[in-house]
Design a protein around this motif. Structure first.
Motif, mmCIF file in Angstrom:
data_model
loop_
_atom_site.group_PDB
_atom_site.id
_atom_site.type_symbol
_atom_site.label_atom_id
_atom_site.label_comp_id
_atom_site.label_asym_id
_atom_site.label_seq_id
_atom_site.Cartn_x
_atom_site.Cartn_y
_atom_site.Cartn_z
ATOM 1 N N GLY A 89 0.821 -1.196 0.000
ATOM 2 C CA GLY A 89 0.000 0.000 0.000
ATOM 3 C C GLY A 89 0.855 1.246 0.000
ATOM 4 N N SER A 90 0.260 2.342 0.424
ATOM 5 C CA SER A 90 0.948 3.632 0.411
ATOM 6 C C SER A 90 0.613 4.423 1.658
ATOM 7 C CB SER A 90 0.540 4.442 -0.822
ATOM 8 O OG SER A 90 0.974 5.788 -0.716
ATOM 9 N N ILE A 91 1.601 5.167 2.124
ATOM 10 C CA ILE A 91 1.393 6.055 3.269
ATOM 11 C C ILE A 91 0.298 7.077 2.981
ATOM 12 C CG2 ILE A 91 3.113 7.773 2.606
ATOM 13 C CD1 ILE A 91 3.992 7.799 5.568
ATOM 14 N N ALA A 92 0.010 7.313 1.703
ATOM 15 C CA ALA A 92 -1.067 8.235 1.337
ATOM 16 C C ALA A 92 -2.408 7.750 1.873
ATOM 17 C CB ALA A 92 -1.133 8.396 -0.180
ATOM 18 N N ALA A 93 -2.584 6.437 1.998
ATOM 19 C CA ALA A 93 -3.840 5.904 2.529
ATOM 20 C C ALA A 93 -3.996 6.225 4.003
ATOM 21 C CB ALA A 93 -3.907 4.399 2.313
ATOM 22 N N ALA A 94 -2.880 6.318 4.708
ATOM 23 C CA ALA A 94 -2.925 6.569 6.148
ATOM 24 C C ALA A 94 -2.906 8.056 6.486
ATOM 25 C CB ALA A 94 -1.746 5.870 6.829
ATOM 26 N N LEU A 95 -2.107 8.824 5.749
ATOM 27 C CA LEU A 95 -1.891 10.219 6.115
ATOM 28 C C LEU A 95 -2.246 11.210 5.014
ATOM 29 C CD1 LEU A 95 1.534 9.828 7.972
ATOM 30 C CD2 LEU A 95 -0.754 9.863 8.960
ATOM 31 N N GLY A 96 -2.580 10.697 3.824
ATOM 32 C CA GLY A 96 -2.936 11.584 2.729
ATOM 33 C C GLY A 96 -1.712 12.155 2.035
ATOM 34 N N ASN A 97 -1.922 12.625 0.795
ATOM 35 C CA ASN A 97 -0.854 13.281 0.045
ATOM 36 C C ASN A 97 -1.491 14.056 -1.096
ATOM 37 O OD1 ASN A 97 1.895 13.867 -0.381
ATOM 38 N ND2 ASN A 97 1.999 12.375 -2.037
ATOM 39 N N ARG A 98 -1.071 15.277 -1.260
ATOM 40 C CA ARG A 98 -1.666 16.138 -2.278
ATOM 41 C C ARG A 98 -1.557 15.498 -3.662
ATOM 42 N NH1 ARG A 98 -3.132 21.277 -3.698
ATOM 43 N NH2 ARG A 98 -2.340 22.060 -5.706
ATOM 44 N N GLY A 99 -2.669 15.521 -4.382
ATOM 45 C CA GLY A 99 -2.698 14.990 -5.738
ATOM 46 C C GLY A 99 -2.902 13.496 -5.819
ATOM 47 N N GLN A 100 -3.077 12.829 -4.671
ATOM 48 C CA GLN A 100 -3.189 11.371 -4.674
ATOM 49 C C GLN A 100 -4.491 10.873 -4.031
ATOM 50 O OE1 GLN A 100 0.492 9.737 -2.978
ATOM 51 N NE2 GLN A 100 1.319 9.608 -5.044
ATOM 52 N N ALA A 101 -5.575 11.592 -4.259
ATOM 53 C CA ALA A 101 -6.864 11.148 -3.714
ATOM 54 C C ALA A 101 -7.236 9.774 -4.245
ATOM 55 C CB ALA A 101 -7.957 12.159 -4.049
ATOM 56 N N ASP A 102 -6.990 9.550 -5.542
ATOM 57 C CA ASP A 102 -7.320 8.256 -6.134
ATOM 58 C C ASP A 102 -6.432 7.149 -5.574
ATOM 59 O OD1 ASP A 102 -5.059 9.323 -7.346
ATOM 60 O OD2 ASP A 102 -5.788 9.086 -9.404
ATOM 61 N N TYR A 103 -5.142 7.439 -5.461
ATOM 62 C CA TYR A 103 -4.196 6.441 -4.959
ATOM 63 C C TYR A 103 -4.446 6.153 -3.479
ATOM 64 C CZ TYR A 103 0.266 3.938 -5.060
ATOM 65 O OH TYR A 103 1.251 2.972 -5.017
ATOM 66 N N ALA A 104 -4.769 7.177 -2.705
ATOM 67 C CA ALA A 104 -5.081 6.989 -1.288
ATOM 68 C C ALA A 104 -6.326 6.117 -1.127
ATOM 69 C CB ALA A 104 -5.284 8.336 -0.613
ATOM 70 N N ALA A 105 -7.354 6.386 -1.924
ATOM 71 C CA ALA A 105 -8.579 5.596 -1.857
ATOM 72 C C ALA A 105 -8.316 4.141 -2.224
ATOM 73 C CB ALA A 105 -9.636 6.192 -2.787
ATOM 74 N N ALA A 106 -7.508 3.932 -3.261
ATOM 75 C CA ALA A 106 -7.198 2.571 -3.697
ATOM 76 C C ALA A 106 -6.459 1.793 -2.622
ATOM 77 C CB ALA A 106 -6.369 2.620 -4.982
ATOM 78 N N ASN A 107 -5.516 2.438 -1.960
ATOM 79 C CA ASN A 107 -4.730 1.738 -0.948
ATOM 80 C C ASN A 107 -5.491 1.553 0.354
ATOM 81 O OD1 ASN A 107 -1.875 1.166 -2.000
ATOM 82 N ND2 ASN A 107 -2.254 3.254 -2.696
ATOM 83 N N ASP A 108 -6.425 2.455 0.657
ATOM 84 C CA ASP A 108 -7.315 2.238 1.787
ATOM 85 C C ASP A 108 -8.195 1.022 1.525
ATOM 86 O OD1 ASP A 108 -8.496 3.202 4.360
ATOM 87 O OD2 ASP A 108 -10.278 3.370 3.111
ATOM 88 N N ALA A 109 -8.701 0.906 0.300
ATOM 89 C CA ALA A 109 -9.496 -0.262 -0.073
ATOM 90 C C ALA A 109 -8.646 -1.531 -0.015
ATOM 91 C CB ALA A 109 -10.067 -0.072 -1.478
ATOM 92 N N LEU A 110 -7.385 -1.414 -0.392
ATOM 93 C CA LEU A 110 -6.480 -2.560 -0.355
ATOM 94 C C LEU A 110 -6.391 -3.141 1.055
ATOM 95 C CD1 LEU A 110 -4.291 -3.967 -2.273
ATOM 96 C CD2 LEU A 110 -2.646 -2.518 -1.082
ATOM 97 N N GLU A 111 -6.213 -2.273 2.048
ATOM 98 C CA GLU A 111 -6.125 -2.738 3.431
ATOM 99 C C GLU A 111 -7.421 -3.426 3.865
ATOM 100 O OE1 GLU A 111 -5.625 -0.903 7.929
ATOM 101 O OE2 GLU A 111 -4.828 0.217 6.220
ATOM 102 N N GLU A 112 -8.554 -2.860 3.479
ATOM 103 C CA GLU A 112 -9.843 -3.460 3.847
ATOM 104 C C GLU A 112 -10.023 -4.821 3.188
ATOM 105 O OE1 GLU A 112 -13.566 -3.841 5.672
ATOM 106 O OE2 GLU A 112 -11.882 -2.498 6.064
ATOM 107 N N LEU A 113 -9.605 -4.933 1.937
ATOM 108 C CA LEU A 113 -9.690 -6.226 1.244
ATOM 109 C C LEU A 113 -8.856 -7.285 1.962
ATOM 110 C CD1 LEU A 113 -9.373 -4.965 -2.439
ATOM 111 C CD2 LEU A 113 -11.346 -6.195 -1.494
ATOM 112 N N GLY A 114 -7.641 -6.907 2.375
ATOM 113 C CA GLY A 114 -6.787 -7.846 3.083
ATOM 114 C C GLY A 114 -7.380 -8.271 4.406
ATOM 115 N N ALA A 115 -7.948 -7.315 5.154
ATOM 116 C CA ALA A 115 -8.539 -7.633 6.450
ATOM 117 C C ALA A 115 -9.737 -8.566 6.290
ATOM 118 C CB ALA A 115 -8.959 -6.345 7.156
ATOM 119 N N ARG A 116 -10.561 -8.332 5.294
ATOM 120 C CA ARG A 116 -11.729 -9.200 5.069
ATOM 121 C C ARG A 116 -11.303 -10.595 4.631
ATOM 122 N NH1 ARG A 116 -16.520 -5.549 2.232
ATOM 123 N NH2 ARG A 116 -16.534 -3.874 3.798
#
Length: 302
Positions: A202-229
């Motif tokens: 994943g990416s630190i953008a999912a945890a803390l955000g990063n300018r210009g990476q809303a799509d990448y942050a959302a994707a990596n947040d979903a990645l963590e949820e997929l792994g947990a499920r």
């Protein structure tokens, strides 16, 4: 200091590989190509455990020796000039140069893994194609009768502030990371035995955000949820590692563009040393708390 939670750096990784059962008979599948940080972690596995490595990526594998007319061009600028002299139309020169450079990196990675003592094979599979990805997983398992570890590191970055983001670009960034991971995890759930570890990059953008990476942050947040499920559903271990930015390493690029690297320097964000990063992950897999679904690794504050 590498790490925000997690087991921290290892020594040479040999003890960690042994604890994970990564010996010469073990098979590890890495999805995300034979380039960049995927290749760097593959090299750490090869050096520490000499296990068999199967790499999947969307880069086309080189077919035979490169044309001598371009082989002598060792950087992008020289390669662009060589391709132009060959008559490649100017609008297509950049894409052609990128393909050749990517193919060279794949070939260099396979040579490196072999020199480190790991049999390695690369095949072209796009993680955004769920059917192809699931088929590749089944083929690898059928060939060896086992799959000891899996690393999912596929992803694309197309940074832009959300107000300027094209919906198709958002979809492409999200699907490559999240939909590809979902297909992979579904395929693993169908195997007779779960891998000893499954790592989702994943990416630190999912945890803390990063300018210009809303799509990448959302994707990596979903990645963590997929792994947990998947862990809840199967009992297998799926660890999501939210990486900070990596520094380049030899033939392998980092995770950031030149422009983004300059932005990080202005903000005082240091890049992860590749040796420290890969060994920290190996240690996390061997000694980290298995109930922890995700960790964040960074070289500095964010």
């Amino acid at each position: 200091m590498l790490g925000r939670t997690g087991a921290g750096p290892a020594d040479d990784g040999v003890a960690e590989a042994a604890a994970l059962g990564l010996d010469r008979d073990a098979v590890v599948l890495l999805v995300g190509g034979a380039r960049g940080i995927t290749a760097r972690f593959a090299a750490t596995l090869a050096a520490a455990g000499h296990c068999r490595l199967e790499l999947l990526g969307r880069t086309a594998a080189p077919e035979g020796p490169e044309d001598p007319a371009t082989a002598a061009a060792r950087d992008r600028s020289a390669l662009r000039a060589a391709l132009a002299r060959q008559g490649v139309p100017l609008p297509k020169v950049d894409a052609a140069a990128s393909r050749l450079l990517a193919g060279r990196e794949v070939a260099a990675t396979l040579d490196e893994l072999s020199a480190l003592g790991s049999p390695a094979r690369y095949r072209t599979v796009n993680a955004a194609d769920p059917a192809a990805l699931r088929q590749a997983v089944k083929e690898v398992h059928a060939e060896y009768g086992r799959l000891d570890g899996v690393v999912y590191a596929a992803g694309v970055i197309e940074d832009k502030v959300l107000a300027e983001k094209d919906p198709e670009s958002f979809r492409r960034v999200f699907a490559t990371k999240a939909h590809g991971a979902a297909a992979l995890l579904d395929a693993l759930a169908e195997l007779p035995a779960r891998p000893r570890f499954t790592v989702l990059f994943g990416s630190i953008a999912a945890a803390l955000g990063n300018r210009g990476q809303a799509d990448y942050a959302a994707a990596n947040d979903a990645l963590e949820e997929l792994g947990a499920r998947w862990t809840l559903r199967t009992g297998g271990r799926a660890l999501t590692v939210h990486w900070g930015p990596w520094a380049p390493s030899g033939a392998h690029g980092g995770m950031v563009s030149e422009e983004l690297a300059r932005d990080y320097r202005r903000r005082g964000v240091r890049l992860i040393d590749p040796d420290a990063g890969t060994l920290a992950l190996l240690r996390e897999l061997a000694w980290g708390e298995e109930s922890v679904p995700s960790v964040v690794y960074t070289a500095s504050g964010w």
